[in-house]
Design a protein around this motif. Sequence first.
Motif, PDB file in Angstrom:
ATOM      1  N   TRP A  27       0.856  -1.184   0.000  1.00  0.00           N
ATOM      2  CA  TRP A  27       0.000   0.000   0.000  1.00  0.00           C
ATOM      3  C   TRP A  27       0.891   1.233   0.000  1.00  0.00           C
ATOM      4  O   TRP A  27       1.876   1.287   0.732  1.00  0.00           O
ATOM      5  N   SER A  28       0.519   2.226  -0.781  1.00  0.00           N
ATOM      6  CA  SER A  28       1.336   3.433  -0.877  1.00  0.00           C
ATOM      7  C   SER A  28       1.426   4.174   0.450  1.00  0.00           C
ATOM      8  O   SER A  28       2.403   4.861   0.703  1.00  0.00           O
ATOM      9  N   SER A  29       0.441   4.018   1.303  1.00  0.00           N
ATOM     10  CA  SER A  29       0.420   4.719   2.592  1.00  0.00           C
ATOM     11  C   SER A  29       0.953   3.870   3.749  1.00  0.00           C
ATOM     12  O   SER A  29       0.949   4.313   4.891  1.00  0.00           O
ATOM     13  N   CYS A  30       1.430   2.671   3.445  1.00  0.00           N
ATOM     14  CA  CYS A  30       1.901   1.759   4.491  1.00  0.00           C
ATOM     15  C   CYS A  30       3.394   1.997   4.768  1.00  0.00           C
ATOM     16  O   CYS A  30       4.242   1.761   3.907  1.00  0.00           O
ATOM     17  N   PHE A  31       3.701   2.441   5.963  1.00  0.00           N
ATOM     18  CA  PHE A  31       5.089   2.694   6.330  1.00  0.00           C
ATOM     19  C   PHE A  31       5.942   1.445   6.151  1.00  0.00           C
ATOM     20  O   PHE A  31       7.066   1.512   5.645  1.00  0.00           O
ATOM     21  N   PHE A  32       5.428   0.293   6.553  1.00  0.00           N
ATOM     22  CA  PHE A  32       6.202  -0.945   6.477  1.00  0.00           C
ATOM     23  C   PHE A  32       6.499  -1.320   5.026  1.00  0.00           C
ATOM     24  O   PHE A  32       7.595  -1.789   4.714  1.00  0.00           O
ATOM     25  N   CYS A  33       5.531  -1.105   4.131  1.00  0.00           N
ATOM     26  CA  CYS A  33       5.736  -1.399   2.717  1.00  0.00           C
ATOM     27  C   CYS A  33       6.794  -0.483   2.110  1.00  0.00           C
ATOM     28  O   CYS A  33       7.693  -0.938   1.402  1.00  0.00           O
ATOM     29  N   VAL A  34       6.674   0.805   2.387  1.00  0.00           N
ATOM     30  CA  VAL A  34       7.631   1.791   1.877  1.00  0.00           C
ATOM     31  C   VAL A  34       9.028   1.499   2.428  1.00  0.00           C
ATOM     32  O   VAL A  34      10.018   1.526   1.694  1.00  0.00           O
ATOM     33  N   GLU A  35       9.103   1.197   3.708  1.00  0.00           N
ATOM     34  CA  GLU A  35      10.398   0.911   4.340  1.00  0.00           C
ATOM     35  C   GLU A  35      10.995  -0.396   3.813  1.00  0.00           C
ATOM     36  O   GLU A  35      12.205  -0.479   3.575  1.00  0.00           O
ATOM     37  N   ALA A  36      10.161  -1.399   3.588  1.00  0.00           N
ATOM     38  CA  ALA A  36      10.659  -2.666   3.036  1.00  0.00           C
ATOM     39  C   ALA A  36      11.267  -2.440   1.657  1.00  0.00           C
ATOM     40  O   ALA A  36      12.353  -2.953   1.353  1.00  0.00           O
ATOM     41  N   ALA A  37      10.584  -1.668   0.821  1.00  0.00           N
ATOM     42  CA  ALA A  37      11.108  -1.374  -0.511  1.00  0.00           C
ATOM     43  C   ALA A  37      12.426  -0.608  -0.418  1.00  0.00           C
ATOM     44  O   ALA A  37      13.381  -0.893  -1.144  1.00  0.00           O
ATOM     45  N   ARG A  38      12.489   0.354   0.479  1.00  0.00           N
ATOM     46  CA  ARG A  38      13.713   1.135   0.650  1.00  0.00           C
ATOM     47  C   ARG A  38      14.869   0.239   1.078  1.00  0.00           C
ATOM     48  O   ARG A  38      15.981   0.321   0.536  1.00  0.00           O
ATOM     49  N   LEU A  39      14.628  -0.636   2.047  1.00  0.00           N
ATOM     50  CA  LEU A  39      15.685  -1.520   2.536  1.00  0.00           C
ATOM     51  C   LEU A  39      16.137  -2.516   1.470  1.00  0.00           C
ATOM     52  O   LEU A  39      17.342  -2.805   1.357  1.00  0.00           O
ATOM     53  N   LEU A  40      15.209  -3.023   0.690  1.00  0.00           N
ATOM     54  CA  LEU A  40      15.578  -3.936  -0.394  1.00  0.00           C
ATOM     55  C   LEU A  40      16.444  -3.222  -1.430  1.00  0.00           C
ATOM     56  O   LEU A  40      17.451  -3.765  -1.888  1.00  0.00           O
ATOM     57  N   ARG A  41      16.066  -2.000  -1.779  1.00  0.00           N
ATOM     58  CA  ARG A  41      16.876  -1.227  -2.740  1.00  0.00           C
ATOM     59  C   ARG A  41      18.249  -0.914  -2.155  1.00  0.00           C
ATOM     60  O   ARG A  41      19.258  -1.000  -2.848  1.00  0.00           O
ATOM     61  N   GLN A  42      18.264  -0.559  -0.879  1.00  0.00           N
ATOM     62  CA  GLN A  42      19.536  -0.257  -0.211  1.00  0.00           C
ATOM     63  C   GLN A  42      20.452  -1.483  -0.214  1.00  0.00           C
ATOM     64  O   GLN A  42      21.671  -1.352  -0.304  1.00  0.00           O
ATOM     65  N   ALA A  43      19.850  -2.665  -0.144  1.00  0.00           N
ATOM     66  CA  ALA A  43      20.633  -3.902  -0.164  1.00  0.00           C
ATOM     67  C   ALA A  43      21.032  -4.309  -1.584  1.00  0.00           C
ATOM     68  O   ALA A  43      21.688  -5.338  -1.779  1.00  0.00           O
ATOM     69  N   GLY A  44      20.630  -3.500  -2.575  1.00  0.00           N
ATOM     70  CA  GLY A  44      21.066  -3.750  -3.944  1.00  0.00           C
ATOM     71  C   GLY A  44      20.053  -4.470  -4.822  1.00  0.00           C
ATOM     72  O   GLY A  44      20.363  -4.824  -5.958  1.00  0.00           O
ATOM     73  N   TYR A  45      18.840  -4.684  -4.333  1.00  0.00           N
ATOM     74  CA  TYR A  45      17.820  -5.352  -5.136  1.00  0.00           C
ATOM     75  C   TYR A  45      17.038  -4.346  -5.963  1.00  0.00           C
ATOM     76  O   TYR A  45      16.782  -3.229  -5.526  1.00  0.00           O
ATOM     77  N   GLU A  46      16.667  -4.762  -7.159  1.00  0.00           N
ATOM     78  CA  GLU A  46      15.767  -3.979  -7.987  1.00  0.00           C
ATOM     79  C   GLU A  46      14.355  -4.434  -7.632  1.00  0.00           C
ATOM     80  O   GLU A  46      14.024  -5.610  -7.778  1.00  0.00           O
ATOM     81  N   VAL A  47      13.534  -3.527  -7.138  1.00  0.00           N
ATOM     82  CA  VAL A  47      12.219  -3.880  -6.606  1.00  0.00           C
ATOM     83  C   VAL A  47      11.111  -3.315  -7.484  1.00  0.00           C
ATOM     84  O   VAL A  47      11.112  -2.135  -7.818  1.00  0.00           O
ATOM     85  N   LYS A  48      10.164  -4.163  -7.843  1.00  0.00           N
ATOM     86  CA  LYS A  48       8.947  -3.716  -8.520  1.00  0.00           C
ATOM     87  C   LYS A  48       7.881  -3.563  -7.436  1.00  0.00           C
ATOM     88  O   LYS A  48       7.532  -4.522  -6.753  1.00  0.00           O
TER      89      LYS A  48
END
Length: 99
Positions: A27-48
Motif C-alpha cells: 500500500w502506498s500509505s503503508c510505512f512498512f511497505c515503503v520501508e521494506a522497498a527502501r531496505l531492499l533497494r539499499q541492499a542492492g535489489y531492484e524492486v517492482k
Amino acid sequence: AAQYDREAVRREIEGIVAQHAVVLFGWSSCFFCVEAARLLRQAGYEVKEVDLDHWGLDGDGVMRYYGLTDEAMLAGRSAQGRKATNPMQAELAQMTGRA
C-alpha cells in the motif's frame, strides 16, 4: 457482490511476478511497505512495487478492468465480509492461502 474476471487478474499477477525478481505488493500509505522497498533497494535489489490502493483505478476512480467502481468493490467487500478492496488484493489473498 462485485464480480471480476479471476483468471485475467491472476494472469496479470503472474505476468508481473515473471518479469521481476523481487515484487512487493503493498500500500502506498503503508510505512512498512515503503520501508521494506527502501531496505531492499539499499541492499542492492531492484524492486517492482505494486500499490494495491492504486491498482486498476483510472483518474475518475473507476476500475480500468471489469467496469467496477471503487464504491462497488467496497460494497461487495462489505456484503461478503471480506477485507479485499480490489480484485488484485482478493486474488493475492487466494493465491497465498490468506483468504
